[in-house]
Write a protein that holds these residues in place. Structure first.
Motif, PDB file in Angstrom:
ATOM      1  N   VAL A 106      48.810  -8.044 121.533  1.00 66.37           N
ATOM      2  CA  VAL A 106      49.842  -9.009 121.200  1.00 66.37           C
ATOM      3  C   VAL A 106      50.864  -8.347 120.276  1.00 66.37           C
ATOM      4  O   VAL A 106      50.498  -7.534 119.433  1.00 66.37           O
ATOM      5  N   ILE A 107      52.120  -8.658 120.487  1.00 72.47           N
ATOM      6  CA  ILE A 107      53.161  -8.260 119.543  1.00 72.47           C
ATOM      7  C   ILE A 107      53.244  -9.355 118.484  1.00 72.47           C
ATOM      8  O   ILE A 107      53.424 -10.528 118.808  1.00 72.47           O
TER       9      ILE A 107
ATOM     10  N   ARG B 108      46.412  -8.826 127.670  1.00 68.54           N
ATOM     11  CA  ARG B 108      47.574  -9.263 126.893  1.00 68.54           C
ATOM     12  C   ARG B 108      47.547 -10.779 126.714  1.00 68.54           C
ATOM     13  O   ARG B 108      47.183 -11.508 127.635  1.00 68.54           O
TER      14      ARG B 108
ATOM     15  N   MET C 265      53.127 -17.240 124.606  1.00 68.36           N
ATOM     16  CA  MET C 265      53.178 -15.787 124.758  1.00 68.36           C
ATOM     17  C   MET C 265      53.341 -15.460 126.242  1.00 68.36           C
ATOM     18  O   MET C 265      52.892 -16.217 127.104  1.00 68.36           O
TER      19      MET C 265
ATOM     20  N   SER D  75      52.839 -11.829 128.535  1.00 68.11           N
ATOM     21  CA  SER D  75      52.510 -10.399 128.552  1.00 68.11           C
ATOM     22  C   SER D  75      52.390  -9.823 127.146  1.00 68.11           C
ATOM     23  O   SER D  75      52.876  -8.724 126.878  1.00 68.11           O
TER      24      SER D  75
ATOM     25  N   ARG E 129      53.815 -10.843 124.444  1.00 70.04           N
ATOM     26  CA  ARG E 129      55.015 -10.982 123.612  1.00 70.04           C
ATOM     27  C   ARG E 129      55.255 -12.444 123.266  1.00 70.04           C
ATOM     28  O   ARG E 129      55.149 -13.310 124.131  1.00 70.04           O
TER      29      ARG E 129
ATOM     30  N   TRP F 209      61.559  -8.686 117.088  1.00 72.38           N
ATOM     31  CA  TRP F 209      60.524  -9.729 117.108  1.00 72.38           C
ATOM     32  C   TRP F 209      60.594 -10.654 115.899  1.00 72.38           C
ATOM     33  O   TRP F 209      59.585 -11.188 115.464  1.00 72.38           O
TER      34      TRP F 209
END
Length: 135
Positions: free
Chosen positions: A9-10, A30, A52, A54, A56, A79
């Motif tokens: 995860v970002i 992801r 979320m 992928s 992100r 982000w």
């Protein structure tokens, strides 16, 4: 099912606590769909409640501390949460609906695992963030 630790995860830049744990679906390692990203070792946690894709963050509510919320209509290239336009109140409403849906998804996940305490915790978050607190 893969553990949360295996789910990439970002992390939104506005949230600085660690570790981060995604409470939601994980597809191809992801974070995916509606859920909650919980940050920190104990209360008070930081949260991203929302969607979320992928791994992100797409849209949702960032709970930075106590009463500090960032309604993130979208995210910039670093982000950071980008707040809705002041003249577009429907964007703010949408962000909180997305955040509430993320918390509800986490509550259902905990309920299905027999964890009533955590399910109740996230149900309350979903209720608290269903509408913008400053409307």
């Amino acid at each position: 099912a893969p553990s949360a630790a295996d789910c990439r995860v970002i992390i939104p830049a506005d949230l600085i606590q660690r570790p981060a744990r995604w409470l939601g679906d994980c597809i191809k390692s992801r974070a995916e769909g509606l859920g909650v990203l919980r940050l920190g070792k104990a209360e008070p946690y930081q949260f991203f409640l929302g969607r979320m894709a992928s791994g992100r963050p797409v849209q949702g509510v960032l709970k930075v501390n106590g009463s500090q919320l960032i309604p993130a209509y979208r995210f910039d290239p670093e982000w950071r949460g980008v707040v809705p336009e002041a003249d577009r109140p429907e964007q703010l409403t949408q962000v909180f609906r997305t955040g509430s849906a993320g918390a509800s998804a986490a509550a259902r996940r905990f309920a299905s695992q027999g964890n009533a305490g955590s399910a109740a915790y996230y149900r309350k978050l979903a209720e608290d963030y269903r509408t913008p607190p400053f409307e």
